[in-house]
Design a protein around this motif. Structure first.
Motif, PDB file in Angstrom:
ATOM      1  N   LEU A  27     -76.760  -3.023 -33.641  1.00 37.32           N
ATOM      2  CA  LEU A  27     -76.666  -2.150 -32.472  1.00 37.32           C
ATOM      3  C   LEU A  27     -77.622  -2.654 -31.402  1.00 37.32           C
ATOM      4  O   LEU A  27     -78.717  -3.121 -31.730  1.00 37.32           O
ATOM      5  CB  LEU A  27     -77.061  -0.711 -32.827  1.00 37.32           C
ATOM      6  CG  LEU A  27     -76.211   0.012 -33.856  1.00 37.32           C
ATOM      7  CD1 LEU A  27     -76.882   1.312 -34.261  1.00 37.32           C
ATOM      8  CD2 LEU A  27     -74.843   0.300 -33.284  1.00 37.32           C
ATOM      9  N   PRO A  28     -77.264  -2.551 -30.128  1.00 35.29           N
ATOM     10  CA  PRO A  28     -78.232  -2.910 -29.092  1.00 35.29           C
ATOM     11  C   PRO A  28     -79.409  -1.934 -29.112  1.00 35.29           C
ATOM     12  O   PRO A  28     -79.236  -0.739 -29.297  1.00 35.29           O
ATOM     13  CB  PRO A  28     -77.447  -2.789 -27.785  1.00 35.29           C
ATOM     14  CG  PRO A  28     -76.121  -2.273 -28.127  1.00 35.29           C
ATOM     15  CD  PRO A  28     -75.984  -2.180 -29.593  1.00 35.29           C
ATOM     16  N   VAL A  29     -80.617  -2.468 -28.945  1.00 37.47           N
ATOM     17  CA  VAL A  29     -81.836  -1.675 -29.053  1.00 37.47           C
ATOM     18  C   VAL A  29     -82.649  -1.843 -27.769  1.00 37.47           C
ATOM     19  O   VAL A  29     -82.809  -2.957 -27.279  1.00 37.47           O
ATOM     20  CB  VAL A  29     -82.666  -2.158 -30.272  1.00 37.47           C
ATOM     21  CG1 VAL A  29     -83.948  -1.374 -30.398  1.00 37.47           C
ATOM     22  CG2 VAL A  29     -81.861  -2.058 -31.538  1.00 37.47           C
ATOM     23  N   SER A  30     -83.168  -0.714 -27.256  1.00 39.44           N
ATOM     24  CA  SER A  30     -84.007  -0.793 -26.057  1.00 39.44           C
ATOM     25  C   SER A  30     -85.432  -1.136 -26.455  1.00 39.44           C
ATOM     26  O   SER A  30     -85.826  -1.016 -27.616  1.00 39.44           O
ATOM     27  CB  SER A  30     -83.968   0.532 -25.297  1.00 39.44           C
ATOM     28  OG  SER A  30     -84.632   1.530 -26.032  1.00 39.44           O
ATOM     29  N   TYR A  31     -86.222  -1.569 -25.475  1.00 33.30           N
ATOM     30  CA  TYR A  31     -87.624  -1.894 -25.742  1.00 33.30           C
ATOM     31  C   TYR A  31     -88.385  -0.670 -26.236  1.00 33.30           C
ATOM     32  O   TYR A  31     -89.266  -0.772 -27.084  1.00 33.30           O
ATOM     33  CB  TYR A  31     -88.303  -2.431 -24.484  1.00 33.30           C
ATOM     34  CG  TYR A  31     -87.908  -3.857 -24.137  1.00 33.30           C
ATOM     35  CD1 TYR A  31     -87.562  -4.765 -25.121  1.00 33.30           C
ATOM     36  CD2 TYR A  31     -87.911  -4.287 -22.831  1.00 33.30           C
ATOM     37  CE1 TYR A  31     -87.207  -6.066 -24.800  1.00 33.30           C
ATOM     38  CE2 TYR A  31     -87.565  -5.591 -22.494  1.00 33.30           C
ATOM     39  CZ  TYR A  31     -87.224  -6.470 -23.487  1.00 33.30           C
ATOM     40  OH  TYR A  31     -86.879  -7.752 -23.183  1.00 33.30           O
ATOM     41  N   ARG A  32     -88.058   0.475 -25.708  1.00 30.47           N
ATOM     42  CA  ARG A  32     -88.736   1.715 -26.103  1.00 30.47           C
ATOM     43  C   ARG A  32     -88.442   2.051 -27.568  1.00 30.47           C
ATOM     44  O   ARG A  32     -89.331   2.434 -28.321  1.00 30.47           O
ATOM     45  CB  ARG A  32     -88.263   2.840 -25.178  1.00 30.47           C
ATOM     46  CG  ARG A  32     -89.078   4.073 -25.257  1.00 30.47           C
ATOM     47  CD  ARG A  32     -88.765   4.953 -24.036  1.00 30.47           C
ATOM     48  NE  ARG A  32     -89.381   6.224 -24.234  1.00 30.47           N
ATOM     49  CZ  ARG A  32     -88.746   7.354 -24.490  1.00 30.47           C
ATOM     50  NH1 ARG A  32     -87.437   7.367 -24.520  1.00 30.47           N
ATOM     51  NH2 ARG A  32     -89.384   8.462 -24.687  1.00 30.47           N
ATOM     52  N   GLN A  33     -87.183   1.880 -27.972  1.00 30.08           N
ATOM     53  CA  GLN A  33     -86.821   2.111 -29.373  1.00 30.08           C
ATOM     54  C   GLN A  33     -87.530   1.120 -30.286  1.00 30.08           C
ATOM     55  O   GLN A  33     -87.991   1.477 -31.366  1.00 30.08           O
ATOM     56  CB  GLN A  33     -85.313   2.004 -29.557  1.00 30.08           C
ATOM     57  CG  GLN A  33     -84.550   3.170 -28.986  1.00 30.08           C
ATOM     58  CD  GLN A  33     -83.052   2.939 -29.037  1.00 30.08           C
ATOM     59  OE1 GLN A  33     -82.583   1.808 -28.950  1.00 30.08           O
ATOM     60  NE2 GLN A  33     -82.299   4.017 -29.168  1.00 30.08           N
ATOM     61  N   MET A  34     -87.614  -0.129 -29.837  1.00 30.50           N
ATOM     62  CA  MET A  34     -88.317  -1.134 -30.636  1.00 30.50           C
ATOM     63  C   MET A  34     -89.791  -0.783 -30.780  1.00 30.50           C
ATOM     64  O   MET A  34     -90.377  -0.956 -31.853  1.00 30.50           O
ATOM     65  CB  MET A  34     -88.172  -2.521 -30.001  1.00 30.50           C
ATOM     66  CG  MET A  34     -86.849  -3.155 -30.263  1.00 30.50           C
ATOM     67  SD  MET A  34     -86.603  -4.768 -29.491  1.00 30.50           S
ATOM     68  CE  MET A  34     -88.148  -5.568 -29.629  1.00 30.50           C
ATOM     69  N   ALA A  35     -90.404  -0.274 -29.713  1.00 34.83           N
ATOM     70  CA  ALA A  35     -91.821   0.092 -29.763  1.00 34.83           C
ATOM     71  C   ALA A  35     -92.046   1.227 -30.756  1.00 34.83           C
ATOM     72  O   ALA A  35     -92.993   1.179 -31.560  1.00 34.83           O
ATOM     73  CB  ALA A  35     -92.312   0.479 -28.375  1.00 34.83           C
ATOM     74  N   PHE A  36     -91.198   2.259 -30.728  1.00 37.29           N
ATOM     75  CA  PHE A  36     -91.328   3.359 -31.684  1.00 37.29           C
ATOM     76  C   PHE A  36     -91.088   2.872 -33.114  1.00 37.29           C
ATOM     77  O   PHE A  36     -91.774   3.290 -34.049  1.00 37.29           O
ATOM     78  CB  PHE A  36     -90.374   4.504 -31.350  1.00 37.29           C
ATOM     79  CG  PHE A  36     -90.910   5.437 -30.311  1.00 37.29           C
ATOM     80  CD1 PHE A  36     -92.004   6.239 -30.567  1.00 37.29           C
ATOM     81  CD2 PHE A  36     -90.303   5.528 -29.079  1.00 37.29           C
ATOM     82  CE1 PHE A  36     -92.500   7.103 -29.619  1.00 37.29           C
ATOM     83  CE2 PHE A  36     -90.795   6.383 -28.116  1.00 37.29           C
ATOM     84  CZ  PHE A  36     -91.894   7.173 -28.393  1.00 37.29           C
TER      85      PHE A  36
END
Length: 131
Positions: A27-36
């Protein structure tokens, strides 16, 4: 009152990661999701040294499932119209703030809580006597 429309959110496009080092993500992941996800993963690695979590042997749940669930919750849900981490920060701030204000200034509370009434205090007796 006239409402003015603002289109700032239209021009804020969240950056998305589709692959890492040539490995395509499901799934495409945003930078914010990766940080969490990475932050929760680090917390799970530290907590894995202590007994309640060290006894559990489910690697995928501890190091993939819980961080993914936290990343999804903190980026997709809102509590009282705010992001969950901002809501929790405000709750903690409210808990530690003084709760007695007068004109937005903190009221100095007396050290001893002894209340003395000057004058006459009247009250009504409850009972069946009506005259």
């Amino acid at each position: 009152m006239k409402q003015i429309r603002v289109y700032n959110k239209v021009f804020r496009i969240e950056k998305t990661v589709y692959s890492i080092q040539g490995v395509h993500l499901p799934l495409p992941v945003s930078y914010r999701q990766m940080a969490f996800f990475v932050g929760t993963l680090m917390v799970m690695v530290v907590l894995n040294k202590f007994p309640p979590l060290s006894w559990v042997d489910y690697f995928l749940i501890k190091f993939i499932g819980i961080p993914a669930l936290v990343a999804w919750f903190f980026t997709r849900k809102t509590l009282d119209g705010k992001a969950p981490h901002r809501f929790l920060m405000r709750v903690i701030e409210h808990f530690f703030s003084p709760h007695h204000f007068a004109r937005y200034q903190e009221i100095a509370r007396p050290k001893n809580h002894v209340y003395v009434y000057e004058g006459e205090v009247t009250y009504r007796k409850s009972g069946g006597d009506t005259q």
